[in-house]
Design an enzyme around this catalytic site. Sequence first.
Site, PDB file in Angstrom:
ATOM      1  N   THR A 145      37.759 110.327  -1.653  1.00  0.00           N
ATOM      2  CA  THR A 145      38.538 109.932  -0.484  1.00  0.00           C
ATOM      3  C   THR A 145      37.825 110.413   0.770  1.00  0.00           C
ATOM      4  O   THR A 145      37.373 111.554   0.836  1.00  0.00           O
ATOM      5  CB  THR A 145      39.962 110.516  -0.523  1.00  0.00           C
ATOM      6  OG1 THR A 145      40.621 110.062  -1.715  1.00  0.00           O
ATOM      7  CG2 THR A 145      40.763 110.079   0.695  1.00  0.00           C
ATOM      8  N   PHE A 181      38.068 111.342   4.653  1.00  0.00           N
ATOM      9  CA  PHE A 181      39.026 111.805   5.657  1.00  0.00           C
ATOM     10  C   PHE A 181      38.345 111.848   7.020  1.00  0.00           C
ATOM     11  O   PHE A 181      37.155 112.150   7.128  1.00  0.00           O
ATOM     12  CB  PHE A 181      39.542 113.213   5.321  1.00  0.00           C
ATOM     13  CG  PHE A 181      40.381 113.289   4.074  1.00  0.00           C
ATOM     14  CD1 PHE A 181      41.767 113.321   4.141  1.00  0.00           C
ATOM     15  CD2 PHE A 181      39.789 113.361   2.822  1.00  0.00           C
ATOM     16  CE1 PHE A 181      42.538 113.401   3.008  1.00  0.00           C
ATOM     17  CE2 PHE A 181      40.551 113.447   1.668  1.00  0.00           C
ATOM     18  CZ  PHE A 181      41.937 113.462   1.766  1.00  0.00           C
TER      19      PHE A 181
END
Length: 339
Positions: free
Chosen positions: A267, A269
């Site tokens: 992921t 960010f």
Amino acid sequence: MALECVAVLGWGDSGSRASGLVFNGVRNSNRTPRKCVCRGGFSGLSGDSVIKSADNQNTGKSSNVNDVPGKLCKDLISLPKPLTVADFTVTPNDGTKVRISFKGLPGSFSEDAALKAYPKCETVPCDEFEDTFKAVELWLADKAVLPIENSSSGSIHRNYDLLLRHRLHIVGEVQLAANFCLLALPGIKADQLKRVLSHPQALASSDIVLTQLGVARENVDDTASAAQYVASNGLRDAGAVASARAAEIYGLNILADRIQDEPDNITRFLVLARDPIIPRTDKLFKTSIVFTLDEGPGVLFKALAVFALREINLTKIESRPQRKRPLRVVDDSNNGTAK
């Protein structure tokens, strides 16, 4: 549309709410395209950092007055010195005394990302993604950590829209490899579980293992909330998919780790702040640009050509709908009525 660039483009942020594209590149551009906004990590220099009042300078005559009028000499003395790298203060990498807002409870993957970026920071949990923006805008936090893209499920469009709505600057990026763990109360085995709670994305990413267990799946707001719910309610027939740190925080046992279907589940960010950062010359910087396009043939091609002709590498393009413009049904004449 929203574009992401690796270029050192010192453009300012006007806080535009228009939809746009996001690009990435590695060379400077001296021309600012019309109707575009730099949402990335840096903007023009503040006048306070380079301009000093002449009243605070030495107004005496120069020692070398040959052929130099007194007034001109005084004006030269009052000019600011060129900025150097030493003029810029960089935030410590360990995040000392930095407050980072994130969505979720302690033990969430967003908090893991904040701690990866600033190991000694103080984290500020928030109920919703928009609350993480407001925490920074209201000076309750110094920065915010926002998930923007996952290698399995793709872009998080809701957060792209929040970037357009708020005036925070992108000042950093964190890539976090997820380690989904199956958690349960101490003494409970995997074959005793009847249901598993977690964020919908975590459940979908752990489909193979959960299918083999034959458990029901229940959605909650985030992975850490699932771990807290199981622990606080003493649920002996329920497990949670969450991080190893969540297991430590809420006193749960790890029945299995790395249960995600794809071993490389990453992921990305974004780190957001009230003020932009100043690009330095010792490394490349990524820039995000947001702009709108008029309707017509080849408008996107022409916009992309601006980057291609300057050898700027684009790493991602994201298109978002413009809320003030309805969808149109277009016929062969490129004319259509709003629907």
